[in-house]
Design a protein around this motif. Sequence first.
Motif, PDB file in Angstrom:
ATOM      1  N   TYR A 138     -12.030   3.727   5.232  1.00 23.79           N
ATOM      2  CA  TYR A 138     -12.574   4.694   4.442  1.00 23.79           C
ATOM      3  C   TYR A 138     -13.317   5.945   5.306  1.00 23.79           C
ATOM      4  CZ  TYR A 138     -17.137   6.433   2.313  1.00 23.79           C
ATOM      5  OH  TYR A 138     -18.096   7.416   1.871  1.00 23.79           O
ATOM      6  N   LEU A 181     -22.903   3.662  -1.264  1.00 24.51           N
ATOM      7  CA  LEU A 181     -21.634   2.787  -1.177  1.00 24.51           C
ATOM      8  C   LEU A 181     -22.172   1.751  -0.280  1.00 24.51           C
ATOM      9  CD1 LEU A 181     -18.426   2.567  -1.839  1.00 24.51           C
ATOM     10  CD2 LEU A 181     -18.147   3.677   0.336  1.00 24.51           C
ATOM     11  N   ALA A 210     -12.101   2.761  -1.212  1.00 22.16           N
ATOM     12  CA  ALA A 210     -12.849   1.792   0.037  1.00 22.16           C
ATOM     13  C   ALA A 210     -13.045   0.337  -0.691  1.00 22.16           C
ATOM     14  CB  ALA A 210     -14.128   2.416   0.354  1.00 22.16           C
ATOM     15  N   ILE A 211     -13.507   0.337  -1.945  1.00 21.82           N
ATOM     16  CA  ILE A 211     -13.800  -1.010  -2.662  1.00 21.82           C
ATOM     17  C   ILE A 211     -12.446  -1.931  -2.604  1.00 21.82           C
ATOM     18  CG2 ILE A 211     -14.639  -2.286  -4.633  1.00 21.82           C
ATOM     19  CD1 ILE A 211     -17.016  -0.793  -3.129  1.00 21.82           C
ATOM     20  N   LEU A 259     -20.278  -1.523   1.808  1.00 19.91           N
ATOM     21  CA  LEU A 259     -18.697  -1.911   2.354  1.00 19.91           C
ATOM     22  C   LEU A 259     -19.130  -2.943   3.572  1.00 19.91           C
ATOM     23  CD1 LEU A 259     -16.799   1.366   2.853  1.00 19.91           C
ATOM     24  CD2 LEU A 259     -16.981  -0.099   0.646  1.00 19.91           C
ATOM     25  N   PHE A 260     -18.086  -3.907   3.511  1.00 16.92           N
ATOM     26  CA  PHE A 260     -17.978  -4.672   4.772  1.00 16.92           C
ATOM     27  C   PHE A 260     -16.508  -4.926   5.013  1.00 16.92           C
ATOM     28  CE2 PHE A 260     -16.515  -8.503   2.244  1.00 16.92           C
ATOM     29  CZ  PHE A 260     -17.144  -8.291   0.960  1.00 16.92           C
ATOM     30  N   GLU A 301      -8.989  -6.551   2.145  1.00 16.16           N
ATOM     31  CA  GLU A 301      -9.313  -7.352   3.449  1.00 16.16           C
ATOM     32  C   GLU A 301      -9.543  -8.892   3.225  1.00 16.16           C
ATOM     33  OE1 GLU A 301      -9.316  -6.495   7.009  1.00 16.16           O
ATOM     34  OE2 GLU A 301      -7.543  -5.152   6.167  1.00 16.16           O
ATOM     35  N   VAL A 302     -10.349  -8.999   2.101  1.00 13.96           N
ATOM     36  CA  VAL A 302     -10.815 -10.202   1.610  1.00 13.96           C
ATOM     37  C   VAL A 302      -9.724 -11.404   1.541  1.00 13.96           C
ATOM     38  CG1 VAL A 302     -12.218 -11.552   0.017  1.00 13.96           C
ATOM     39  CG2 VAL A 302     -13.253  -9.469   1.062  1.00 13.96           C
ATOM     40  N   GLN A 310       0.778  -1.049  -0.021  1.00 15.81           N
ATOM     41  CA  GLN A 310      -0.247  -0.078   0.004  1.00 15.81           C
ATOM     42  C   GLN A 310       1.000   1.341  -0.081  1.00 15.81           C
ATOM     43  OE1 GLN A 310      -3.679  -0.496   2.174  1.00 15.81           O
ATOM     44  NE2 GLN A 310      -4.352   1.482   1.541  1.00 15.81           N
ATOM     45  N   GLY A 369     -10.004  -1.435  -0.722  1.00 13.32           N
ATOM     46  CA  GLY A 369      -9.888  -1.743   0.773  1.00 13.32           C
ATOM     47  C   GLY A 369     -10.532  -2.937   1.413  1.00 13.32           C
ATOM     48  N   VAL A 370     -11.529  -3.056   0.822  1.00 20.19           N
ATOM     49  CA  VAL A 370     -12.712  -4.310   1.225  1.00 20.19           C
ATOM     50  C   VAL A 370     -11.943  -5.582   0.515  1.00 20.19           C
ATOM     51  CG1 VAL A 370     -14.906  -5.581   0.495  1.00 20.19           C
ATOM     52  CG2 VAL A 370     -14.806  -3.028   1.356  1.00 20.19           C
ATOM     53  N   TRP A 371     -11.801  -5.407  -0.833  1.00 20.83           N
ATOM     54  CA  TRP A 371     -11.125  -6.902  -1.398  1.00 20.83           C
ATOM     55  C   TRP A 371      -9.631  -6.941  -1.026  1.00 20.83           C
ATOM     56  CZ3 TRP A 371     -14.153 -10.613  -2.993  1.00 20.83           C
ATOM     57  CH2 TRP A 371     -15.651 -10.251  -3.113  1.00 20.83           C
ATOM     58  N   SER A 399     -10.644   8.191   6.051  1.00 22.07           N
ATOM     59  CA  SER A 399     -10.289   9.059   4.538  1.00 22.07           C
ATOM     60  C   SER A 399     -11.212   9.992   3.981  1.00 22.07           C
ATOM     61  CB  SER A 399      -9.881   8.002   3.624  1.00 22.07           C
ATOM     62  OG  SER A 399      -9.736   8.350   2.375  1.00 22.07           O
ATOM     63  N   SER A 457       0.953   4.148  -2.947  1.00 22.03           N
ATOM     64  CA  SER A 457       0.453   5.177  -2.819  1.00 22.03           C
ATOM     65  C   SER A 457       1.770   6.371  -3.065  1.00 22.03           C
ATOM     66  CB  SER A 457       0.243   5.495  -1.084  1.00 22.03           C
ATOM     67  OG  SER A 457       0.174   6.753  -0.644  1.00 22.03           O
ATOM     68  N   ALA A 468     -11.482  -2.449   6.687  1.00 21.20           N
ATOM     69  CA  ALA A 468     -11.625  -1.543   5.577  1.00 21.20           C
ATOM     70  C   ALA A 468     -12.722  -0.333   5.594  1.00 21.20           C
ATOM     71  CB  ALA A 468     -11.972  -2.430   4.444  1.00 21.20           C
ATOM     72  N   PRO A 502     -11.921   8.417  -2.229  1.00 23.63           N
ATOM     73  CA  PRO A 502     -12.295   7.432  -1.281  1.00 23.63           C
ATOM     74  C   PRO A 502     -13.347   6.455  -1.600  1.00 23.63           C
ATOM     75  CG  PRO A 502     -12.256   9.853  -0.613  1.00 23.63           C
ATOM     76  CD  PRO A 502     -12.210   9.691  -2.071  1.00 23.63           C
ATOM     77  N   LYS A 503     -14.233   6.650  -2.228  1.00 31.86           N
ATOM     78  CA  LYS A 503     -15.347   5.622  -2.474  1.00 31.86           C
ATOM     79  C   LYS A 503     -14.727   4.525  -3.294  1.00 31.86           C
ATOM     80  CE  LYS A 503     -19.490   7.929  -1.531  1.00 31.86           C
ATOM     81  NZ  LYS A 503     -20.959   8.055  -1.861  1.00 31.86           N
TER      82      LYS A 503
END
Lengths: 216, 216
Positions: free
Chosen positions: B75, B64, A96-97, B66-67, A103-104, A74, A99-101, B78, A78, B71, A92-93
């Motif tokens: 979001y 939006l 965020a996606i 999220l989970f 974490e997955v 990361q 960020g979610v994946w 940020s 960046s 993450a 950010p939106k």
Amino acid sequence: MTIKVHAALFAPNAARVLACLHEKELNYEFVPVNMISRVPEHKQEPFISLNPFGLVPAFEDGDLKLFESRAINQYIASAYADKGTQLIFDDPKKMAIVGVWMEVEARQYDPPASWLTRELYIKPLLGKVTNKAVVKEQEAQLAKVLDVYESRLAQSKYLCGDTFTLADLNHLPLLDHLMKTRVKAVFDNHPRVSAWAVDILARPAWKKVVAVRSNL
Amino acid sequence: MTIKVHAALFAPNAARVLACLHEKELNYEFVPVNMISRVPEHKQEPFISLNPFGLVPAFEDGDLKLFESRAINQYIASAYADKGTQLIFDDPKKMAIVGVWMEVEARQYDPPASWLTRELYIKPLLGKVTNKAVVKEQEAQLAKVLDVYESRLAQSKYLCGDTFTLADLNHLPLLDHLMKTRVKAVFDNHPRVSAWAVDILARPAWKKVVAVRSNL
């Protein structure tokens, strides 16, 4: 500034960082760490000054010292946003996606993928016996995770949309190992996931990592 | 835009997100998910459209969705950088350190802390028997992790410097539970970690989460 990666080339977590450096077209120095000597180098100084948990890889960029492969990636994505492949987003939106994946990958995919890599790839290399009960259990777990990926990849070519991101990239090291084992059949049961795997494993940056690693 | 958090109030991963929302002084709607009914709500529609892995919390901010609590928190920190407590940094090098310690929380601290919370906090609440062998093993593991934290907190008041960041915040839910069990003795053996725990558990935002949760 010189970027240094301290690790053993066979370590999947090191390959994750190298994949990111090659996508960003950055030069780096690879500092080999002997992880299999009687007293492994990553469990003693000077390595544990770089990572107090004694795990590879450790990373330096000038005076900045980091560890944990996903945090390193990361940072690279960046700090070198304007170089090579764009792997993250400013918005950010959209970020965020990713960020979610990410974490997955770390929390859902990595645990079964790590178990299976250990049992089916590393143990045979070391002449050790594979635990079939672990393989059965972890293949079932991985199949459930890939069911979700299959649905996700019905919506877009990559996990976070129509472009390759850091979330896809972080999967590469274990994905490469698993596709060379019987676990490939679990992927074959998920056609969109299989196509995604073939696509991202064919990226020139990843092929360079594989080439570096094959010089072991 | 309305922020919604879908979860059960007792879920530590939900409390992590609520802690972040309170630090950022954001309003939110808490949507209760019945996780203990015969067919738990988080394992079926409409919840699994929010999180296909069927885990709480799920999060909405307008359109939006999220989970994954960490993450979600990144979001929030940020997207609402100008609200409430500053929890992350713009500077890539400063942010990289936060990234490293967020990974440490997720990968080093969370596994033993989760096991110990289950065995020593949740099982007694449910009238179930604690597995003493698991407790012994996980206390030893947590002690090793806290040894590293103790050295780290000799350098700065918080994990990433002199200010509280998202890396500290993400520890709060399990830390709160563990300090009410015999694991407090493991913390007491690490005086700087203990002082840090007392400090961050006393934050007004966290106290608000505890108050919300006590209305269960």
